[in-house]
Design a protein around this motif. Sequence first.
Motif, mmCIF file in Angstrom:
data_model
loop_
_atom_site.group_PDB
_atom_site.id
_atom_site.type_symbol
_atom_site.label_atom_id
_atom_site.label_comp_id
_atom_site.label_asym_id
_atom_site.label_seq_id
_atom_site.Cartn_x
_atom_site.Cartn_y
_atom_site.Cartn_z
ATOM 1 N N ASP A 155 27.713 61.540 -18.582
ATOM 2 C CA ASP A 155 26.925 62.735 -18.836
ATOM 3 C C ASP A 155 27.490 63.403 -20.082
ATOM 4 O OD1 ASP A 155 25.612 65.167 -18.879
ATOM 5 O OD2 ASP A 155 25.864 65.541 -16.737
ATOM 6 N N ASN A 173 26.872 66.115 -21.354
ATOM 7 C CA ASN A 173 26.993 67.572 -21.252
ATOM 8 C C ASN A 173 28.422 68.017 -20.963
ATOM 9 O OD1 ASN A 173 24.240 68.142 -21.718
ATOM 10 N ND2 ASN A 173 23.771 67.612 -19.600
ATOM 11 N N CYS A 194 26.065 60.336 -15.068
ATOM 12 C CA CYS A 194 24.649 60.327 -15.414
ATOM 13 C C CYS A 194 24.128 58.974 -14.936
ATOM 14 C CB CYS A 194 24.477 60.491 -16.924
ATOM 15 S SG CYS A 194 22.772 60.642 -17.435
#
Length: 186
Positions: free
Chosen positions: A9, A11, A167
């Motif tokens: 991920d 982020n 993810c």
Amino acid sequence: MRYYWIKEDKNYTPAPQIKNWFRAFDIRKLKPGYYKEIPKRMLFYIEGNPNTIFTDIIVSPFFLVSEKIKDCLQLFEPNLEFKEFILLDRNNRKAQEYFLPQLSEQNCLTKNSEFNLDHSKLNYIELNPEEIKEKAIFTLAEVKSRYVIARLDVIESILRRNAKGLCIEEVHIKNVIGGTKNGRRK
């Protein structure tokens, strides 16, 4: 059964960035038959950053998991072996323990799977469920890059543990009678 490609991920930044790993670690040893040559414990330095977020899953440059994800994977693959990797930020005096699982490689891509020109990346993934052999988590053997694939029940268990940095992308499964589940037909 449904399967997912495990990715990082993006982020979660800044995630640990391993420095000079290629000098200390031969990535070719991640293949079957070479895993035993990897030391039981290794130390890697990471880029110094006081805000580093130690995620539970690191995909690149090699697949590493935190202890809670290791414990989760062992529920589904009790014979899975792990090597211990310590990631150290000397500048900020931070360290985190990770584990490198010895994942099996499966030749399970169908002819509908689409590669880039040098077979290092997949543009479309379709798995043949008959070739997976009941593996809960594995890598794809037919592609140069590492693609870690996990069954739905493994993913659900990881998500219940509130894993950071995960993810997922569902991959397509060839229907036994010739079609494709969860995706396009060729």
